[in-house]
Design a protein around this motif. Sequence first.
Motif: not given
Length: 154
Positions: A57-79
């Motif tokens: 894929n085009t994206v080769e780098q990241v600015d950060g990561f999130t680790l979260s509780g909340g199961s699928a709801f925790g995916l909002d933490s990345g926002g």
Amino acid sequence: MHNLMTDVAGVRVGHAHDHTLASGVTAILFDKPAVASIDVRGGGPGIRDGVLLEPVNTVEQVDGFTLSGGSAFGLDSGGGVQAWLAERGRGFAIGDATIPIVPGAVVFDMINGGDKAWGRFSPYRDLGYAAAEAAGDSFALGSVGAGLGAPTAT
């Protein structure tokens, strides 16, 4: 050297959690975009932007990561982390747009006794923002951030 992730120059870690919720978020930020990859395992993985990290894929780098509780709801933490980075002009530049790249993963802590009746929107986006705001060279270890409500056995 403290044997921590932040021993690596340019890596910062922050936590945010809510004891009533019995859950939280950990943000791992890079001062400069970092090359990253991912290996997803488990019977019910919850990840955000994992496909971006595949080598084709085009994206080769990241600015950060999130680790979260909340199961699928925790995916909002990345926002929340993404918003924090965007306010600082950080991200993948394409044309006139700059998009912070913040993959993440979640743990299941939905039945740990915390109050999960948050209403229309989960608190994880705000917890992600707070975790990014708290990121620094030193950080607490143990049951904090994403690990606050994480069960060790069920």
